[in-house]
Enzyme design. Structure first.
Site, PDB file in Angstrom:
ATOM      1  N   HIS A  63      -4.241  -3.724  -7.712  1.00  0.00           N
ATOM      2  CA  HIS A  63      -3.265  -2.631  -7.637  1.00  0.00           C
ATOM      3  C   HIS A  63      -1.958  -3.170  -7.076  1.00  0.00           C
ATOM      4  CE1 HIS A  63      -5.066  -2.677  -3.632  1.00  0.00           C
ATOM      5  NE2 HIS A  63      -4.113  -1.895  -3.180  1.00  0.00           N
ATOM      6  N   ASP A  67       0.420  -5.724  -0.057  1.00  0.00           N
ATOM      7  CA  ASP A  67      -0.502  -6.710   0.527  1.00  0.00           C
ATOM      8  C   ASP A  67      -1.418  -7.341  -0.521  1.00  0.00           C
ATOM      9  OD1 ASP A  67      -1.695  -4.129   0.348  1.00  0.00           O
ATOM     10  OD2 ASP A  67      -3.252  -4.676   1.784  1.00  0.00           O
ATOM     11  N   HIS A  68      -1.233  -6.939  -1.788  1.00  0.00           N
ATOM     12  CA  HIS A  68      -2.016  -7.533  -2.870  1.00  0.00           C
ATOM     13  C   HIS A  68      -1.149  -8.264  -3.896  1.00  0.00           C
ATOM     14  CE1 HIS A  68      -5.923  -5.484  -1.899  1.00  0.00           C
ATOM     15  NE2 HIS A  68      -5.076  -4.766  -1.198  1.00  0.00           N
TER      16      HIS A  68
END
Length: 328
Positions: A63, A67-68
């Protein structure tokens, strides 16, 4: 097949955990590495791991929360600077292409390799398949569209039963290869050897499920069914179910319930909140083991070998953890 965890934290980097990134090492199977998410600092983490950017040929984004994905632009640039030439495929929700291309354009970064984008339909589905692997995506339950990925290795042809061949006086060499490929052969004396009679049972392929951020959802159960390994977020612990639901995350107990209901081989907990610093994170595993025994909280740089034949094995097993240099 190995899983290497480059980042296991939630939200922001912490002293002992960087934000999310997981590498699936398929060096023996495909001579490649697949990356799942790339939080800020992922390429820095790689300097202390066996992963090299040029070996990565697929990146799967669960997603679009920072933080990804905040580590993606730098990682893509480093792959170019280090001589990467081969095409890279990036899978993820709609918007991942715009994020990357805008970042590269505004920073005037020019890559030495092409990027192919596959923006996954909201309902998910089969997104990749070749002769050895297939990958399926399904939407989870998060604040924004978040996917879980299931990686299935296809069953492999069984081993040639050499003792049988010797007993039948089949000479070693090309005839062995023909039998292995499924062809029947006729010996000089007229004896017909059928391939199916001298090949053992097929070796069942392995399966790994890696989930993005999510509340407990039926799609997680569907993806995880009978998997060898389930990688599930565990942002919250026992007694924090209300907070988990309000923030669209899961507790360690909810992850364990999915693992138990899906009959997975083992459960690896990641996306650990900074509230659980150091050894206190182990409490999440202790809680989960009351429901699903074969559970472990993972740490940055842990590497797990995924052996054959672990389906339905819910007993604690010793997992191989290593940081050996990748020499391939």
């Amino acid at each position: 097949m190995q899983l290497e965890f480059l980042g296991t934290g939630a939200g922001v980097p912490a002293h002992f955990r960087n934000v999310t990134s997981i590498a699936l090492r398929l060096l023996d199977e495909l001579n490649s590495v697949w990356l799942f998410d790339a939080g800020e600092g992922t390429q820095i983490q790689m300097l202390s791991s066996s992963i090299r950017p040029r070996k990565i040929d697929k990146i799967f984004i669960t997603h679009l929360h920072g933080d990804h994905i905040f580590g993606l632009p730098g990682l893509l640039a480093s792959r170019s600077f280090q001589g990467g030439q081969d095409e890279l495929t990036i899978y993820g929700p709609k918007g991942i292409k715009q994020f990357i291309e805008t970042s590269l354009r505004m920073s005037q970064t020019h890559l030495t390799y092409p990027i192919k984008y596959t923006e996954i339909a909201p309902e998910g589905g089969l997104i990749f398949e070749n002769k050895k692997m297939k990958v399926t995506a399904k939407p989870l339950d998060h604040k924004i569209l978040s996917f879980g990925y299931r990686i299935d290795e296809k069953d492999q042809v069984g081993e040639l039963q050499v003792d049988k061949l010797k007993a039948l006086n089949v000479p070693a060499g090309p005839l062995y290869g023909r039998l292995k490929s499924g062809q029947d052969i006729t010996l000089d004396d007229g004896q017909v050897i059928k391939s199916q009679d001298v090949i053992g049972p097929n070796k069942k392929g392995r399966s790994v499920v890696i989930l993005g951020d999510t509340r407990k959802t039926d799609n997680a159960l569907i993806l995880a069914k009978d998997a060898d390994v389930l990688v599930h977020e565990s942002t919250y612990g026992q007694g924090e179910g209300k907070q988990a639901r309000n923030h669209y995350h899961s507790t360690s107990l909810q992850a364990a319930e999915i693992a138990k209901q899906a009959h997975v081989g083992r459960l690896l907990l990641t996306h650990i909140s900074a509230r659980y610093a150091g050894k206190s994170a182990n409490v999440l595993a202790y809680q989960a083991r009351d429901i699903f025994e074969n559970t472990r909280v993972v740490n940055d740089f842990d590497v797990f070998e995924i052996p054959y034949g672990t389906q339905h094995n819910t007993k604690p097993i010793k997992l191989d953890v290593t940081n050996e240099e990748d020499t391939q």
